[in-house]
Every structure is written in C-alpha cells, then in structure tokens.
Motif scaffolding. Structure first.
Motif, PDB file in Angstrom:
ATOM      1  N   TYR A  33      48.087 -48.781  25.357  1.00 57.07           N
ATOM      2  CA  TYR A  33      49.149 -47.973  25.946  1.00 57.07           C
ATOM      3  C   TYR A  33      49.112 -46.540  25.426  1.00 57.07           C
ATOM      4  CZ  TYR A  33      51.238 -52.304  27.672  1.00 57.07           C
ATOM      5  OH  TYR A  33      51.475 -53.480  28.322  1.00 57.07           O
ATOM      6  N   ARG A  34      48.908 -46.385  24.116  1.00 60.91           N
ATOM      7  CA  ARG A  34      48.906 -45.031  23.559  1.00 60.91           C
ATOM      8  C   ARG A  34      47.677 -44.241  24.011  1.00 60.91           C
ATOM      9  NH1 ARG A  34      50.780 -47.458  18.540  1.00 60.91           N
ATOM     10  NH2 ARG A  34      53.031 -47.216  18.396  1.00 60.91           N
ATOM     11  N   GLU A  35      46.552 -44.905  24.170  1.00 59.61           N
ATOM     12  CA  GLU A  35      45.372 -44.208  24.682  1.00 59.61           C
ATOM     13  C   GLU A  35      45.605 -43.717  26.102  1.00 59.61           C
ATOM     14  OE1 GLU A  35      41.851 -46.515  22.143  1.00 59.61           O
ATOM     15  OE2 GLU A  35      42.508 -47.278  24.086  1.00 59.61           O
ATOM     16  N   ILE A  36      46.229 -44.548  26.908  1.00 64.62           N
ATOM     17  CA  ILE A  36      46.557 -44.115  28.274  1.00 64.62           C
ATOM     18  C   ILE A  36      47.540 -42.958  28.236  1.00 64.62           C
ATOM     19  CG2 ILE A  36      47.683 -44.843  30.415  1.00 64.62           C
ATOM     20  CD1 ILE A  36      46.535 -47.606  30.007  1.00 64.62           C
ATOM     21  N   SER A  37      48.526 -43.035  27.345  1.00 60.92           N
ATOM     22  CA  SER A  37      49.507 -41.954  27.235  1.00 60.92           C
ATOM     23  C   SER A  37      48.836 -40.643  26.842  1.00 60.92           C
ATOM     24  CB  SER A  37      50.586 -42.329  26.214  1.00 60.92           C
ATOM     25  OG  SER A  37      51.525 -41.294  26.052  1.00 60.92           O
ATOM     26  N   ARG A  38      47.882 -40.702  25.880  1.00 63.04           N
ATOM     27  CA  ARG A  38      47.191 -39.485  25.449  1.00 63.04           C
ATOM     28  C   ARG A  38      46.314 -38.918  26.570  1.00 63.04           C
ATOM     29  NH1 ARG A  38      46.841 -42.272  20.278  1.00 63.04           N
ATOM     30  NH2 ARG A  38      44.853 -43.203  20.870  1.00 63.04           N
ATOM     31  N   PRO A  48      54.948 -41.563  28.515  1.00 61.49           N
ATOM     32  CA  PRO A  48      55.080 -42.191  27.194  1.00 61.49           C
ATOM     33  C   PRO A  48      54.590 -43.633  27.224  1.00 61.49           C
ATOM     34  CG  PRO A  48      57.107 -41.073  27.857  1.00 61.49           C
ATOM     35  CD  PRO A  48      56.230 -41.122  29.060  1.00 61.49           C
ATOM     36  N   ALA A  49      54.077 -44.089  26.090  1.00 60.33           N
ATOM     37  CA  ALA A  49      53.594 -45.474  26.009  1.00 60.33           C
ATOM     38  C   ALA A  49      54.704 -46.466  26.277  1.00 60.33           C
ATOM     39  CB  ALA A  49      52.968 -45.722  24.629  1.00 60.33           C
ATOM     40  N   SER A  50      55.927 -46.161  25.845  1.00 67.47           N
ATOM     41  CA  SER A  50      57.043 -47.078  26.077  1.00 67.47           C
ATOM     42  C   SER A  50      57.364 -47.189  27.556  1.00 67.47           C
ATOM     43  CB  SER A  50      58.278 -46.609  25.295  1.00 67.47           C
ATOM     44  OG  SER A  50      58.644 -45.300  25.685  1.00 67.47           O
ATOM     45  N   THR A  51      57.302 -46.064  28.265  1.00 58.57           N
ATOM     46  CA  THR A  51      57.553 -46.103  29.711  1.00 58.57           C
ATOM     47  C   THR A  51      56.503 -46.943  30.420  1.00 58.57           C
ATOM     48  OG1 THR A  51      58.585 -43.916  29.636  1.00 58.57           O
ATOM     49  CG2 THR A  51      57.782 -44.679  31.778  1.00 58.57           C
ATOM     50  N   LEU A  52      55.246 -46.787  30.027  1.00 54.26           N
ATOM     51  CA  LEU A  52      54.164 -47.559  30.636  1.00 54.26           C
ATOM     52  C   LEU A  52      54.343 -49.047  30.372  1.00 54.26           C
ATOM     53  CD1 LEU A  52      51.413 -47.721  32.078  1.00 54.26           C
ATOM     54  CD2 LEU A  52      50.330 -47.340  29.850  1.00 54.26           C
ATOM     55  N   ALA A  53      54.659 -49.410  29.123  1.00 58.58           N
ATOM     56  CA  ALA A  53      54.834 -50.829  28.793  1.00 58.58           C
ATOM     57  C   ALA A  53      55.998 -51.432  29.559  1.00 58.58           C
ATOM     58  CB  ALA A  53      55.050 -50.986  27.279  1.00 58.58           C
ATOM     59  N   THR A  54      57.083 -50.684  29.676  1.00 60.00           N
ATOM     60  CA  THR A  54      58.232 -51.189  30.424  1.00 60.00           C
ATOM     61  C   THR A  54      57.888 -51.366  31.893  1.00 60.00           C
ATOM     62  OG1 THR A  54      59.749 -50.119  28.867  1.00 60.00           O
ATOM     63  CG2 THR A  54      60.630 -50.734  31.023  1.00 60.00           C
ATOM     64  N   MET A  70      49.312 -42.927  35.344  1.00 57.20           N
ATOM     65  CA  MET A  70      48.546 -44.045  34.788  1.00 57.20           C
ATOM     66  C   MET A  70      47.161 -44.127  35.417  1.00 57.20           C
ATOM     67  SD  MET A  70      49.237 -48.129  35.094  1.00 57.20           S
ATOM     68  CE  MET A  70      47.814 -49.224  34.975  1.00 57.20           C
ATOM     69  N   LEU A  71      47.080 -43.992  36.746  1.00 60.63           N
ATOM     70  CA  LEU A  71      45.785 -44.078  37.412  1.00 60.63           C
ATOM     71  C   LEU A  71      44.859 -42.939  36.974  1.00 60.63           C
ATOM     72  CD1 LEU A  71      46.956 -45.048  41.009  1.00 60.63           C
ATOM     73  CD2 LEU A  71      46.032 -46.559  39.243  1.00 60.63           C
ATOM     74  N   ALA A  72      45.430 -41.733  36.813  1.00 61.93           N
ATOM     75  CA  ALA A  72      44.617 -40.607  36.358  1.00 61.93           C
ATOM     76  C   ALA A  72      44.098 -40.844  34.951  1.00 61.93           C
ATOM     77  CB  ALA A  72      45.439 -39.321  36.419  1.00 61.93           C
ATOM     78  N   ALA A  73      44.933 -41.398  34.077  1.00 60.91           N
ATOM     79  CA  ALA A  73      44.512 -41.666  32.697  1.00 60.91           C
ATOM     80  C   ALA A  73      43.432 -42.740  32.642  1.00 60.91           C
ATOM     81  CB  ALA A  73      45.716 -42.069  31.857  1.00 60.91           C
ATOM     82  N   CYS A  74      43.501 -43.721  33.548  1.00 57.81           N
ATOM     83  CA  CYS A  74      42.518 -44.805  33.558  1.00 57.81           C
ATOM     84  C   CYS A  74      41.253 -44.438  34.323  1.00 57.81           C
ATOM     85  CB  CYS A  74      43.141 -46.062  34.163  1.00 57.81           C
ATOM     86  SG  CYS A  74      44.446 -46.794  33.159  1.00 57.81           S
ATOM     87  N   GLY A  75      41.215 -43.252  34.933  1.00 54.68           N
ATOM     88  CA  GLY A  75      40.038 -42.820  35.653  1.00 54.68           C
ATOM     89  C   GLY A  75      39.823 -43.522  36.973  1.00 54.68           C
ATOM     90  N   VAL A  76      40.911 -43.912  37.625  1.00 56.45           N
ATOM     91  CA  VAL A  76      40.814 -44.636  38.891  1.00 56.45           C
ATOM     92  C   VAL A  76      40.719 -43.642  40.046  1.00 56.45           C
ATOM     93  CG1 VAL A  76      41.987 -46.241  40.438  1.00 56.45           C
ATOM     94  CG2 VAL A  76      42.095 -46.573  37.957  1.00 56.45           C
ATOM     95  N   PRO A  77      39.716 -43.770  40.913  1.00 56.45           N
ATOM     96  CA  PRO A  77      39.654 -42.892  42.089  1.00 56.45           C
ATOM     97  C   PRO A  77      40.584 -43.383  43.182  1.00 56.45           C
ATOM     98  CG  PRO A  77      37.790 -44.379  42.082  1.00 56.45           C
ATOM     99  CD  PRO A  77      38.556 -44.664  40.809  1.00 56.45           C
ATOM    100  N   ASP A  78      40.585 -42.703  44.295  1.00 59.33           N
ATOM    101  CA  ASP A  78      41.407 -43.091  45.445  1.00 59.33           C
ATOM    102  C   ASP A  78      42.869 -43.224  45.070  1.00 59.33           C
ATOM    103  OD1 ASP A  78      39.151 -43.172  47.059  1.00 59.33           O
ATOM    104  OD2 ASP A  78      38.772 -45.282  46.604  1.00 59.33           O
ATOM    105  N   THR A  79      43.349 -42.291  44.259  1.00 59.72           N
ATOM    106  CA  THR A  79      44.765 -42.341  43.887  1.00 59.72           C
ATOM    107  C   THR A  79      45.656 -42.240  45.118  1.00 59.72           C
ATOM    108  OG1 THR A  79      44.223 -41.304  41.773  1.00 59.72           O
ATOM    109  CG2 THR A  79      46.522 -41.263  42.437  1.00 59.72           C
ATOM    110  N   GLU A  80      45.187 -41.481  46.129  1.00 56.52           N
ATOM    111  CA  GLU A  80      46.000 -41.321  47.331  1.00 56.52           C
ATOM    112  C   GLU A  80      46.259 -42.653  48.016  1.00 56.52           C
ATOM    113  OE1 GLU A  80      43.237 -39.770  46.661  1.00 56.52           O
ATOM    114  OE2 GLU A  80      43.835 -37.693  46.239  1.00 56.52           O
TER     115      GLU A  80
END
Length: 395
Positions: A33-38, A48-54, A70-80
């Motif tokens: 969670y914190r890696e995604i937040s960063r 925030p990591a807490s928002t993501l976990a919730t 979240m999708l941008a942090a995880c490197g997911v394409p086709d966000t649209e």
C-alpha cells in the motif's frame, strides 16, 4: 504485471465486482500500500495508504480520482477504459435508485376537477385473517550456541530511524448483494449486520463473542463491540480496528478477520506507543488509536538493504537474505509462536533475548538496533547459524 494481463481489461457489472478487479490489480502489481501511495504521489496524485486499504476492503464504488491514482501507480494502461467502466456502473446505480424512489403523490385533487361526492357505501365487516402476521427479520436465516553469550554491553543502543512495511495480504470477504439497492445508510447497516452473523457462525462455537445484531447494525461500528478484541474474532468491530491501524501507518489486512497479520500490527502499535503489549485491543488501545499520531515513518526496503550490506561486509548477500527470510525485511514484524512468546523485528529476536540484552520491545523494533545486535551475534558465532529460518507464517 505482464503485458498480457495489462492488455485485457476485465469487465465488471457491479460495484463489488469492480472493487474485486482493483484488488487483483494491486495483488498482481506486487506493491504494498505504501509503495503504491509513494508512486501515486510521484505521478501527481494524492492517495494515502489508508485510503487505498479502506477502498479495497469494501464493496462500494470507489471515487474516480482514487481509481485513477491507483492505476497510475500500478502502471496499468487503458485507464480510460477503467474509468468508463466505473461510470457505467455508477450510471446504472443512479438509474436504479431513481426508479426505486417513489415519486411524491398529490393526494388532493384540484377543486375544479373533483368529482361530485358519491353515494355513501355501507361499511363491510373485515374478513379476519387466519393467522396473525408476525414481523419478518430481514437478516434472519441462514539460542545462541552452547557456551556463547552476548553481554548487554555489546548490544548497541537504539538509533534513529524507523522501519519499512510488509506487504499485507488482503483477503476481502464482504458480500455482494444482487437485490435492489437500498439507501446508503440502510445498506451500511445491513452489511455490518451480515458481517456480525458470519462472524457468529464462524467462531461462535469457540465461545468468542461478537456484538449482537442490533449493535452491529448501528451506524457506529464501535458501539456494542466486545470490551476486548482478540485474535480469532471476525466482524465489523475487527474491521474498524484494522482501519484505525492502517490510518496510524501500519500495514495490516483490512478484511474484518483478526488474524496473525492484525495481531502483528497491533503489537507493533502497542510497543511503539509504549502501551502494554498484549496483542489484544481494549478501550485503552482504541483511545490511543484515536489520539496518538502515526507510527514513525518506515525505512524503505532499499535503505534496509544498504545498511545490512554495510554492517555485514563479509557476507552482504547472506545478511539480506537471512533478514528477508526471517521478517520479509519488515522491521515491525512481530510473530507470536505457539507457546505465547514473541519474536521481534528484522532478525526476530525472542522475548528471552530482549530480556538478556536489557531492551524493551520498542527498541527491538528499531532497525538500527536490530541490525547492529545481529552483527554482534554474527561476530560471536561466526555466521548465521544462530537463526533457523523457516517460511514466515501467513500474515
């Protein structure tokens, strides 16, 4: 995440299915969670990591900006396409709510269109019911080597620097309802009531008490909860505890189940907050969770690796691998073994060793102290034979 998984965007028809897909994205990314937040912050998003976990622990439709972050942090394409799918679900929910909301009826007709009064009709005796109707309950139903000693003088004092996080294994088990949507407040009460029922069915035989249905259906999850929450419990009270721990900066599963991961995070919070280390949550712990600041910011994993290699120049890779095997490089890892004793920090020092060294659990969770003490043990024993590494229990 491989290219094949990225190319295909799975489909979801309900909010619960959409959140389940997001949980799969987080799990396949291998990020905490914190890696995604960063990463989200580096990309210009606020997550925030807490928002993501919730968000990933619930079945309600998340906010669009949170999904994009979240999708941008995880490197997911086709966000649209993900955003479009979310908007479609939101539109269907809005349409359904609109049709299910009865339109106000005008009970008084205009004077000009009122028909003339009809002839009086004599009253008819009501037909008695064969059986009285009863209200329906909507939720009813179903050791150092021999001869080797380590003096307390050889143990370094705690230095500054907090620790990194571990990757929580989130196992959401909340239910998705196919019945027509109720108002939000009613859906929340129903969800909490269902969690209470499942918890009672799961662990009731062990004598563990959960709040009754009336208390669980209350809009405040802490009202009606047991005085003490402990490992093995399940339900909305545990879910609230987990969300509080995440908000304080600890990575624990947010799934309503009080398992080893929740116990580890709770013990770490108690130790870092100079509270009695019990592994159970009582009123004092809940008050501290509501009033104390977040735990010290953790060391990132690369900083831990660099310090390990500098402290063990004779075998830098062995030091990193041993710490990874023992604690997954999580300085806040606390493991409770079968006899009730505990192991602390990166190199999992036992309660007995902490007593011999003359330190408290808070010091044991400091990565500087933990690594330097491990170095002293290594120097006395000539290797890593002091530790017997086995796969870490599921957190």
């Amino acid at each position: 995440m491989d290219d094949g998984a990225r190319d295909a965007v799975p489909q979801a028809a309900t909010a619960g299915e959409y959140v389940a897909l997001l949980r799969d994205v987080r799990r396949c990314s291998g990020l905490t969670y914190r890696e995604i937040s960063r990463r989200a912050s580096a990309a210009g998003h606020w997550l925030p990591a807490s928002t993501l976990a919730t968000m990933l622990g619930r079945i309600t439709l998340p906010r669009e900006r949170t999904v994009v972050a979240m999708l941008a942090a995880c490197g997911v394409p086709d966000t649209e396409r993900w955003v479009e799918m979310r908007r479609d679900i939101e539109a269907r929910l809005s349409e359904r709510d609109r049709w299910e909301t009865p339109a106000p009826q005008n009970t008084v007709a205009p004077a000009a269109s009122q028909p003339p009064p009809a002839e009086p009709v004599p009253p008819v005796d009501p037909i008695p019911s064969a059986e009285p109707h009863s209200p329906v309950d909507p939720v009813a139903g179903p050791a150092l080597p021999a001869g080797s000693t380590l003096s307390a003088d050889a143990v370094p004092s705690a230095g500054p620097g907090p620790s990194d996080e571990s990757t929580p294994s989130v196992r959401p088990v909340l239910l998705e309802w196919s019945r027509p949507a109720a108002p939000r407040s009613a859906r929340r009460r129903l969800r909490l009531a269902v969690l209470a029922v499942l918890g009672a069915l799961t662990i009731g035989g062990a004598g563990t008490l959960l709040p009754n249905l009336t208390a669980a259906a209350n809009s405040s999850p802490t009202e009606g909860c047991p005085l003490v929450l402990r490992q093995g419990m399940y339900g909305p009270c545990v879910l609230d505890l987990q969300e509080r721990l995440v908000a304080r900066g600890l990575d624990v599963p947010v799934d309503g189940w009080f398992g080893p991961g929740t116990t580890s995070g709770l013990i770490a919070f108690q130790a870092l907050g100079s509270l009695p280390v019990s592994g159970t949550a009582d009123g004092q712990v809940l008050d501290a969770l509501a009033s104390q600041p977040t735990v010290p910011a953790p060391w990132p994993e690369d900083r831990i690796g660099k310090y390990l290699r500098r402290s063990f120049p004779e075998d830098p890779s062995g030091a990193v691998e041993m710490a990874r095997c023992l604690s997954e490089l999580d300085p806040y890892r606390v493991v409770v073994v079968a006899d009730g004793s505990r192991r602390w920090g990166l190199f999992q020092f036992t309660d007995t060793e902490l007593s011999r060294f003359g330190v408290d659990p808070r010091t044991a969770l400091d990565p500087y102290w933990n690594i330097r003490t491990a170095r002293n043990v290594w120097s006395l024993t000539g290797g890593f034979g002091h530790w017997q590494c086995a796969p870490s229990p599921s957190m």
